[in-house]
Design an enzyme around this catalytic site. Structure first.
Site, mmCIF file in Angstrom:
data_model
loop_
_atom_site.group_PDB
_atom_site.id
_atom_site.type_symbol
_atom_site.label_atom_id
_atom_site.label_comp_id
_atom_site.label_asym_id
_atom_site.label_seq_id
_atom_site.Cartn_x
_atom_site.Cartn_y
_atom_site.Cartn_z
ATOM 1 N N GLU A 255 -5.530 8.948 17.219
ATOM 2 C CA GLU A 255 -5.907 7.902 16.645
ATOM 3 C C GLU A 255 -5.276 6.471 17.578
ATOM 4 O OE1 GLU A 255 -6.704 7.020 12.803
ATOM 5 O OE2 GLU A 255 -5.725 5.031 12.976
ATOM 6 N N ARG B 203 0.700 -1.201 -0.038
ATOM 7 C CA ARG B 203 -0.085 -0.002 0.034
ATOM 8 C C ARG B 203 0.811 1.219 0.116
ATOM 9 N NH1 ARG B 203 -5.577 -0.663 1.419
ATOM 10 N NH2 ARG B 203 -5.383 1.650 2.680
ATOM 11 N N ASP C 129 -10.416 -0.497 0.237
ATOM 12 C CA ASP C 129 -10.645 1.043 0.052
ATOM 13 C C ASP C 129 -12.281 1.393 -0.196
ATOM 14 O OD1 ASP C 129 -8.085 1.685 1.176
ATOM 15 O OD2 ASP C 129 -7.565 1.889 -1.052
ATOM 16 N N TYR D 162 -8.962 -6.010 3.147
ATOM 17 C CA TYR D 162 -8.553 -4.694 3.334
ATOM 18 C C TYR D 162 -8.940 -3.774 2.205
ATOM 19 C CZ TYR D 162 -4.937 -1.195 5.463
ATOM 20 O OH TYR D 162 -4.463 -0.287 5.908
ATOM 21 N N ARG E 271 8.957 6.772 -3.667
ATOM 22 C CA ARG E 271 9.316 7.600 -4.657
ATOM 23 C C ARG E 271 10.652 8.304 -4.527
ATOM 24 N NH1 ARG E 271 3.962 10.192 -3.531
ATOM 25 N NH2 ARG E 271 2.596 8.604 -3.995
HETATM 26 N N1 UDP Z 1 2.573 2.562 7.416
HETATM 27 C C1 UDP Z 1 3.713 2.497 8.260
HETATM 28 N N2 UDP Z 1 4.035 4.172 8.265
HETATM 29 C C2 UDP Z 1 3.270 4.953 8.057
HETATM 30 C C3 UDP Z 1 2.258 4.878 7.258
HETATM 31 C C4 UDP Z 1 1.899 3.388 6.841
HETATM 32 O O1 UDP Z 1 4.742 1.762 8.642
HETATM 33 O O2 UDP Z 1 3.730 6.274 8.314
HETATM 34 C C5 UDP Z 1 2.546 0.901 7.051
HETATM 35 C C6 UDP Z 1 1.380 0.304 8.166
HETATM 36 O O3 UDP Z 1 1.902 -0.990 8.426
HETATM 37 C C7 UDP Z 1 0.061 0.530 7.683
HETATM 38 C C8 UDP Z 1 0.224 0.168 6.173
HETATM 39 O O4 UDP Z 1 1.691 0.904 5.991
HETATM 40 O O5 UDP Z 1 -0.797 -0.202 8.298
HETATM 41 C C9 UDP Z 1 -0.708 0.883 5.389
HETATM 42 O O6 UDP Z 1 -0.862 2.360 5.607
HETATM 43 P P1 UDP Z 1 -2.232 3.036 4.884
HETATM 44 O O7 UDP Z 1 -1.729 4.589 5.131
HETATM 45 O O8 UDP Z 1 -2.623 2.566 3.791
HETATM 46 O O9 UDP Z 1 -3.090 2.637 6.306
HETATM 47 P P2 UDP Z 1 -4.762 3.148 6.321
HETATM 48 O O10 UDP Z 1 -4.919 4.616 6.095
HETATM 49 O O11 UDP Z 1 -5.748 2.280 5.442
HETATM 50 O O12 UDP Z 1 -4.798 2.977 7.904
#
Ligand code: UDP
Length: 380
Positions: free
Chosen positions: A312, A179, A360, A358, A183
């Site tokens: 959160e 996910r 979206d 999971y 970049r």
């Molecule tokens: N993640 C991370 N650091 C961050 C953001 C995301 O390690 O700063 C990892 C973490 O394991 C998370 C996953 O990437 O569960 C997916 O992130 P996403 O932002 O897609 O999560 P969502 O917004 O769906 O909770």
């Protein structure tokens, strides 16, 4: 509601999967639909409401950004709402310094105190990752280190992931890491490949009101469902909840990760300058801080001298499922439930909870539209 009311279709759950199917079945197939919802509001975890003290709209179950590359989904959902021009950015605060997420050229230069060009940065990271490229164990940690190296992993990913999932990243599937892009440019859009993005101008609740606006759709809130439910529909039940509770946990509990939120009003115009900051360090118990006024810069409360700030926390709570823990053990369990549920007569299921996936929001809408195409032939 009269006691004799017999819907053509019973839908259990009013999130995107249930609401989109209700809309299609009522508007296209001209069927009578009854939606039952265990909570006191429609919209599932996408629900939003206006905070009374500040007049700021916030997403009750965590910030939801609508984003999609799927033209069909975008055209469909735009019939029920208008979106603003919000484009999502995420920042990450590590050891008191703020960096850009997902990891991009600015993050790399700032973290390693360099001034790399894109190609130089790519070589630099490749040097750190090449010895991990042929990783043996397919898990989140090995995948992450093979893509970004140990330093960036330890700073931005390891702690966040552990807090988010309540497990060491070694025990999580590598798919979660997919996910997150890396970049080698200054592009700091959180969702790169997706063409369309925004927040519903009138909030998420409004989409669900519009989706279910049809005299043939009735909604009953605070209503629980089980397989012996008193109302039997003429054609079909569409169930969008978890399959384990439906089937009395006969193959054991499916594991979920849940969230809890702490809301606070701050007497300042702008607390953090953006809608979401991630906190990857373990010393902070929360994973992110939301400031929802930034989702609606077009609204009046954006300029007011107070703001809403929401911390959160990721918690274990099977009663309020948010994220499926999609590891091998749970996947096997879910497969058994799926097989069992597919044997139930006049019964369909789907959505993030029933599919234990999971998804979206756009994926859920797409799945619901496909499901409609399948079932419309059966209910003529
Ligand atoms: N993640 C991370 N650091 C961050 C953001 C995301 O390690 O700063 C990892 C973490 O394991 C998370 C996953 O990437 O569960 C997916 O992130 P996403 O932002 O897609 O999560 P969502 O917004 O769906 O909770």
């Amino acid at each position: 509601m009269s006691k004799l009311y017999k819907p053509d279709i019973l839908i259990v759950g009013s999130g995107f999967f249930g609401a989109v199917l209700a809309e299609r079945l009522a508007n296209i197939s001209n069927k009578k639909v009854l939606i039952i919802e265990r909570r006191n509001h429609i919209g599932g975890n996408s629900f939003s409401e206006v905070d009374k003290k500040t007049n700021i709209e916030y997403h009750k179950y965590g910030t939801h950004i609508f984003h999609t590359a799927n033209q069909k989904v975008w055209d469909y959902i735009n019939k029920f709402t208008e979106f603003n021009n919000y484009r999502h950015q995420v920042l990450s605060k590590h050891k008191s310094k703020v960096y850009q997420m997902p990891i991009n050229l600015e993050t790399i230069n700032s973290f390693f105190k360099k001034n790399f060009s894109p190609i130089e940065a790519e070589k630099f990271i490749l040097n750190k990752t090449k010895k991990f490229k042929n990783y043996k164990h397919k898990n989140f940690e090995d995948k992450a280190i093979s893509q970004i190296g140990k330093e960036l992993y330890n700073a931005f990913i390891k702690g966040y992931t552990q807090k988010q999932w309540g497990k060491k990243p070694k025990y999580l599937p590598e798919s979660i890491f997919n996910r997150l892009p890396i970049r080698y440019s200054y592009n700091e859009d959180y969702y790169q490949q997706t063409q369309y993005q925004g927040i519903p101008k009138n909030g998420y609740k409004d989409i669900f009101i519009n989706l279910t606006k049809n005299k043939n759709i009735r909604i009953k809130l605070k209503e629980k469902y089980n397989l012996k439910y008193k109302i039997k529909p003429r054609y079909l039940t569409i169930y969008t909840g978890p399959l384990d509770s439906l089937l009395n946990y006969k193959f054991g509990k499916l594991e979920w990760r849940s969230l809890s939120f702490k809301k606070e009003v701050k007497k300042t115009r702008d607390f953090q300058g953006t809608s979401v900051i991630n906190y990857p360090d373990l010393k902070n118990k929360f994973t992110r801080v939301h400031e929802p006024k930034h989702l609606h810069p077009e609204r009046k409360p954006f300029n007011s001298n107070q703001t809403l700030v929401i911390k959160e926390y990721s918690v274990k709570n099977d009663n309020e499922p948010y994220y499926p823990i999609n590891d091998e053990v749970n996947r096997i369990k879910h497969r058994k439930y799926k097989l069992e549920a597919s044997k139930i007569k006049k019964f369909e299921f789907g959505g993030r909870l029933a599919d234990y996936a999971y998804y979206d929001m756009d994926m859920t809408i797409s799945a619901a539209l496909k499901k409609f195409e399948q079932i419309k032939k059966k209910i003529k």
